[in-house]
Design a protein around this motif. Structure first.
Motif, PDB file in Angstrom:
ATOM      1  N   GLU A  23      96.824  33.265  18.116  1.00  0.00           N
ATOM      2  CA  GLU A  23      96.963  33.924  16.805  1.00  0.00           C
ATOM      3  C   GLU A  23      98.434  34.201  16.493  1.00  0.00           C
ATOM      4  OE1 GLU A  23      94.423  34.107  14.820  1.00  0.00           O
ATOM      5  OE2 GLU A  23      95.548  35.065  13.198  1.00  0.00           O
ATOM      6  N   PHE A  24      99.216  34.607  17.499  1.00  0.00           N
ATOM      7  CA  PHE A  24     100.656  34.809  17.269  1.00  0.00           C
ATOM      8  C   PHE A  24     101.288  33.517  16.753  1.00  0.00           C
ATOM      9  CE2 PHE A  24     100.977  38.693  20.114  1.00  0.00           C
ATOM     10  CZ  PHE A  24     101.641  39.490  19.187  1.00  0.00           C
ATOM     11  N   VAL A  25     100.915  32.405  17.387  1.00  0.00           N
ATOM     12  CA  VAL A  25     101.497  31.118  16.977  1.00  0.00           C
ATOM     13  C   VAL A  25     101.065  30.783  15.549  1.00  0.00           C
ATOM     14  CG1 VAL A  25     101.440  28.624  17.444  1.00  0.00           C
ATOM     15  CG2 VAL A  25     101.811  30.263  19.311  1.00  0.00           C
ATOM     16  N   GLN A  26      99.774  31.014  15.269  1.00  0.00           N
ATOM     17  CA  GLN A  26      99.287  30.701  13.912  1.00  0.00           C
ATOM     18  C   GLN A  26      99.967  31.569  12.853  1.00  0.00           C
ATOM     19  OE1 GLN A  26      94.999  30.884  14.184  1.00  0.00           O
ATOM     20  NE2 GLN A  26      94.875  28.890  15.154  1.00  0.00           N
ATOM     21  N   GLN A  27     100.295  32.789  13.221  1.00  0.00           N
ATOM     22  CA  GLN A  27     100.916  33.723  12.270  1.00  0.00           C
ATOM     23  C   GLN A  27     102.428  33.502  12.163  1.00  0.00           C
ATOM     24  OE1 GLN A  27      99.436  36.435  10.519  1.00  0.00           O
ATOM     25  NE2 GLN A  27      97.428  35.709  11.145  1.00  0.00           N
ATOM     26  N   GLY A  28     102.984  32.737  13.119  1.00  0.00           N
ATOM     27  CA  GLY A  28     104.427  32.490  13.104  1.00  0.00           C
ATOM     28  C   GLY A  28     105.120  33.229  14.232  1.00  0.00           C
ATOM     29  N   PRO A  31     110.341  31.049  19.480  1.00  0.00           N
ATOM     30  CA  PRO A  31     110.442  30.914  20.940  1.00  0.00           C
ATOM     31  C   PRO A  31     111.134  32.135  21.549  1.00  0.00           C
ATOM     32  CG  PRO A  31     111.133  28.892  19.844  1.00  0.00           C
ATOM     33  CD  PRO A  31     110.907  29.901  18.765  1.00  0.00           C
ATOM     34  N   GLY A  32     110.618  32.592  22.672  1.00  0.00           N
ATOM     35  CA  GLY A  32     111.239  33.717  23.382  1.00  0.00           C
ATOM     36  C   GLY A  32     110.766  35.084  22.929  1.00  0.00           C
ATOM     37  N   GLU A  33     109.930  35.102  21.879  1.00  0.00           N
ATOM     38  CA  GLU A  33     109.483  36.424  21.393  1.00  0.00           C
ATOM     39  C   GLU A  33     108.342  37.019  22.209  1.00  0.00           C
ATOM     40  OE1 GLU A  33     110.425  36.723  16.623  1.00  0.00           O
ATOM     41  OE2 GLU A  33     108.490  35.909  17.206  1.00  0.00           O
ATOM     42  N   PRO A  79      98.935  25.247  30.240  1.00  0.00           N
ATOM     43  CA  PRO A  79     100.253  25.846  30.513  1.00  0.00           C
ATOM     44  C   PRO A  79     101.363  25.179  29.693  1.00  0.00           C
ATOM     45  CG  PRO A  79      99.030  25.552  32.545  1.00  0.00           C
ATOM     46  CD  PRO A  79      98.193  24.931  31.471  1.00  0.00           C
ATOM     47  N   GLU A  80     101.229  23.861  29.459  1.00  0.00           N
ATOM     48  CA  GLU A  80     102.261  23.144  28.681  1.00  0.00           C
ATOM     49  C   GLU A  80     102.315  23.662  27.242  1.00  0.00           C
ATOM     50  OE1 GLU A  80      99.693  21.296  30.383  1.00  0.00           O
ATOM     51  OE2 GLU A  80     101.022  21.454  32.121  1.00  0.00           O
ATOM     52  N   TRP A  81     101.165  24.030  26.709  1.00  0.00           N
ATOM     53  CA  TRP A  81     101.129  24.561  25.333  1.00  0.00           C
ATOM     54  C   TRP A  81     102.016  25.802  25.236  1.00  0.00           C
ATOM     55  CZ3 TRP A  81      99.689  29.235  23.158  1.00  0.00           C
ATOM     56  CH2 TRP A  81      99.492  29.263  21.762  1.00  0.00           C
ATOM     57  N   LYS A  85     105.434  26.241  22.963  1.00  0.00           N
ATOM     58  CA  LYS A  85     105.540  27.276  21.919  1.00  0.00           C
ATOM     59  C   LYS A  85     106.596  28.328  22.257  1.00  0.00           C
ATOM     60  CE  LYS A  85     102.179  25.333  19.762  1.00  0.00           C
ATOM     61  NZ  LYS A  85     102.495  24.363  18.726  1.00  0.00           N
ATOM     62  N   GLY A  86     107.251  28.169  23.400  1.00  0.00           N
ATOM     63  CA  GLY A  86     108.303  29.127  23.773  1.00  0.00           C
ATOM     64  C   GLY A  86     107.735  30.473  24.216  1.00  0.00           C
ATOM     65  N   ILE A  87     106.498  30.443  24.719  1.00  0.00           N
ATOM     66  CA  ILE A  87     105.876  31.684  25.228  1.00  0.00           C
ATOM     67  C   ILE A  87     106.089  31.740  26.735  1.00  0.00           C
ATOM     68  CG2 ILE A  87     103.670  32.911  25.550  1.00  0.00           C
ATOM     69  CD1 ILE A  87     102.700  31.456  22.950  1.00  0.00           C
ATOM     70  N   ASP A  88     106.586  32.846  27.234  1.00  0.00           N
ATOM     71  CA  ASP A  88     106.786  32.975  28.680  1.00  0.00           C
ATOM     72  C   ASP A  88     105.495  33.442  29.325  1.00  0.00           C
ATOM     73  OD1 ASP A  88     109.316  32.128  28.457  1.00  0.00           O
ATOM     74  OD2 ASP A  88     110.290  34.066  28.849  1.00  0.00           O
ATOM     75  N   LEU A  89     104.911  32.542  30.121  1.00  0.00           N
ATOM     76  CA  LEU A  89     103.675  32.849  30.835  1.00  0.00           C
ATOM     77  C   LEU A  89     104.086  33.270  32.244  1.00  0.00           C
ATOM     78  CD1 LEU A  89     100.648  32.660  30.249  1.00  0.00           C
ATOM     79  CD2 LEU A  89     100.745  30.249  30.890  1.00  0.00           C
TER      80      LEU A  89
END
Ligand SMILES: Cc1cc2nc3c(=O)[nH]c(=O)nc-3n(C[C@H](O)[C@H](O)[C@H](O)COP(=O)(O)OP(=O)(O)OC[C@H]3O[C@@H](n4cnc5c(N)ncnc54)[C@H](O)[C@@H]3O)c2cc1C
Length: 426
Positions: A23-28, A31-33, A79-81, A85-89
Motif C-alpha cells: 500500500e505504501f508503494v501504491q500510495q507513493g 526509496p529509503g523511506e 525479497p527482490e521486490w 522499491k527501495g524498502i529496507d527489509l
C-alpha cells in the motif's frame, strides 16, 4: 552505537507488514523511506499456508511461492521486490526495546532505529502448555506453529515417523487444520480437546457434528471433554506418551499443541493504551501515542458495525487494517482524511477438501440448514445467526465465490430473516 533513521518503520514482518508495504508503494513511496524490521528470516508471507499447503504430503507449498500478497489474489512480493522499491527489509532482527517518546526501536544486537511514523505489526505468539505448568510440556517432539521455521521443523518430524502416532491438543482452527494434514500424511491422529465439540468459539453443536463426523470417517480419533495433563518421555527426552486428565494415556511420536495465541504487545505495554489484550486504536489504527499505529492481531479497533471495540486474529483483518493504516498515514500527510475502518468480520478455514467461510458475528440464535443431509463428501450446508429478526452472521461450507459474496452482503446489511431461504438456495 549504530543508528539509522526512516520516515516509516513497520515493526514485524508478517501478513500485515506485507500488505502495508504494498500500500505504501501504491500510495507513493520514495526509496529509503520505509524499513520493515522482522525477527523472521523470510520476507512477509501468507501465514495461513503454514497449517495447510506447507505440510501437504505431495508438492508442499514453499517460499517464495506464498509471499504476500498472493493470498488475496495480489502481486507476490519477493525479497527482490522490496529491494527494487527501495524498502529496507531488515530480517533476522528482533526488536527488544521501543520508546514512543524518543521514537526509537532498539534491536537485540544494539542497533537503534529512529522513525517518524511507526506501524506496530508484531502479531501473536502461540500459547504453550508449559505456560500452564503442564509437566513435560517442553519435551522434544512437542510442536507449536506460528512461523515458517516452526512449520519446517514440523514437516521434518512428520517425514521422520511414517505411519507414526500424532496427538493434536486443541480443537480450534489450528488443531482442526493440522489434524487433517497429519492424517493426509498417513499418521495415526488423535485429537484431544476439553470442550463438548470442536471450534466452540464459532460453531454450534450441529455444525461441529458435521466436521467431527467427517474427521472420524477419515480415520481421526477424537477425544473430547478432557485435557492433556502431562507428557512422558524416553531417555533422550523425546515425547512418548500423552497423559490425559481422565486417566487415559495416548502413545505419541509427535504432539502438536494448538491452544491459542497471545498478542505481542510487551514492548509497548507500559507506553500505549491497551484494551481487550491489544493496543487500543481508532478507526485509522492510530494508537494512544502520536505517529504510532498498530494493525493486525495486536490492534483493538472500533468495530463500527457492532459499535464495540474488538481484537481480531484473522488474516483478512490483518490485510485490511494494514491498508487502512497506510492510507490514513498518507492522507494525513496531505492534510486529508479517509473514511473510518468499517469492517465486516470474515474468517475461513480449509482442511481436507472442506472449505468454510463465515461473515459477521455469531450472536443470537443459530439456524443451521442442510447439515444432516450434507454427510456426502463435500456436502454443502450452512448456518445463520439471527438476532431481532435480522441475519447477523452467516456460515457456509462448500460455497461458491458468488454464494460467499451473497452471504457477506447478507451479514453486512443484516437482512431480515424472511429472506434467508432465498439466500440459502442460491
Ligand atoms: C498456522 C496459522 C494458520 C492460520 N490460518 C488462518 C486461516 O486459515 N484463516 C484466517 O483468517 N487466519 C488464519 N491465521 C491467522 C493469521 O495468520 C493472523 O491473523 C495474521 O498472520 C496476523 O497478521 P499480523 O501481521 O498481525 O501478524 P503476523 O503475521 O503474525 O506477523 C507478526 C510478525 O512480527 C514479528 N515480530 C514479532 N515481535 C517482533 C519483535 N519484537 N521484533 C521483530 N519482529 C517481531 C514476527 O516474527 C512476525 O514476522 C493463521 C495463523 C497461523 C499461525
Amino acid at each position: 552505537m549504530a543508528e539509522k533513521s526512516y520516515k516509516y518503520v513497520i515493526l514485524g514482518g508478517g501478513v500485515a507488514a506485507g500488505y502495508a508495504a504494498r500500500e505504501f508503494v501504491q500510495q507513493g513511496l520514495k526509496p529509503g523511506e520505509l524499513a520493515i524490521i522482522s525477527k523472521e528470516a523470510a520476507a512477509p508471507y501468507e501465514r495461513p499456508a503454514l497449517s495447510k499447503a506447507y505440510l501437504f504430503p505431495e508438492s508442499p507449498a514453499r517460499l517464495p511461492g506464498f509471499h504476500t500478497c498472493v493470498g488475496s489474489g495480489g502481486e507476490r512480493l519477493t525479497p527482490e521486490w522490496y529491494t527494487e522499491k527501495g524498502i529496507d527489509l531488515i530480517l533476522n532482527t528482533e526488536v527488544v526495546e521501543g520508546s514512543v517518546a524518543e521514537k526509537t526501536l532498539k534491536t537485540a544486537a544494539g542497533v537503534v532505529y529512529k522513525y517518524n511514523t511507526l506501524i506496530i505489526a508484531t502479531g501473536a505468539t502461540f500459547i504453550k502448555l508449559s505456560d500452564f505448568g503442564t509437566p513435560g510440556a517442553d519435551a522434544k517432539g512437542i510442536y507449536h506453529l506460528r512461523e515458517v521455521q516452526d512449520a519446517s521443523a514440523l514437516y521434518a518430524a512428520i517425514k521422520a515417523i511414517p505411519n507414526g502416532n500424532a496427538v493434536v491438543v486443541g480443537g480450534g482452527y489450528i488443531g482442526l487444520e493440522l489434524a487433517a494434514v497429519l492424517r493426509m500424511n498417513n499418521l495415526n491422529v488423535t485429537m484431544v480437546y476439553p470442550e463438548p465439540f470442536c471450534m466452540p468459539r464459532l460453531f454450534v453443536s450441529e455444525i461441529a457434528a458435521y466436521y467431527e463426523g467427517y474427521y472420524k470417517e477419515k480415520g481421526i480419533n477424537i477425544i473430547k471433554g478432557t485435557v492433556a495433563s502431562g507428557f512422558e518421555t524416553n531417555d533422550q527426552g523425546e515425547v512418548q506418551v500423552v497423559k490425559l486428565k481422565d486417566g487415559r494415556e495416548l502413545k505419541a511420536d509427535i504432539v502438536i499443541v494448538g491452544v491459542g495465541a497471545r498478542p505481542n504487545t510487551g514492548l509497548f505495554k507500559d507506553q500505549l493504551t491497551l484494551e481487550k489484550g491489544g493496543f487500543k486504536v481508532d478507526g485509522f489504527f492510530k494508537t494512544s501515542a502520536p505517529d504510532v499505529y498498530a494493525v493486525g492481531d495486536v490492534a483493538t479497533f472500533p468495530l463500527k458495525l457492532y459499535d464495540e471495540l474488538r481484537r481480531v486474529e484473522h488474516v483478512d483483518h490483518a490485510r485490511k487494517s494494514a491498508i487502512q493504516a497506510v492510507q490514513a498515514i498518507k492522507a494525513a500527510e496531505e492534510g486529508k482524511t479517509i473514511e473510518e475502518y468499517d469492517y465486516l468480520p470474515y474468517f475461513y478455514s480449509r482442511a481436507f477438501t472442506l472449505s468454510w467461510q463465515f461473515y459477521g458475528d455469531n450472536v443470537g440464535n443459530a439456524v443451521v440448514w442442510g447439515a444432516d443431509t450434507a454427510s456426502n463428501v463435500n456436502g454443502k450446508f450452512g448456518a445463520y445467526w439471527v438476532k431481532d429478526g435480522k441475519v447477523i452472521g452467516a456460515f457456509l461450507e462448500g460455497g461458491s465465490p458468488d454464494e460467499n459474496k451473497a452471504l457477506a452482503e447478507a451479514a453486512r446489511n443484516q437482512v431480515p430473516v424472511s429472506t434467508i431461504k432465498e439466500i440459502a438456495h442460491l
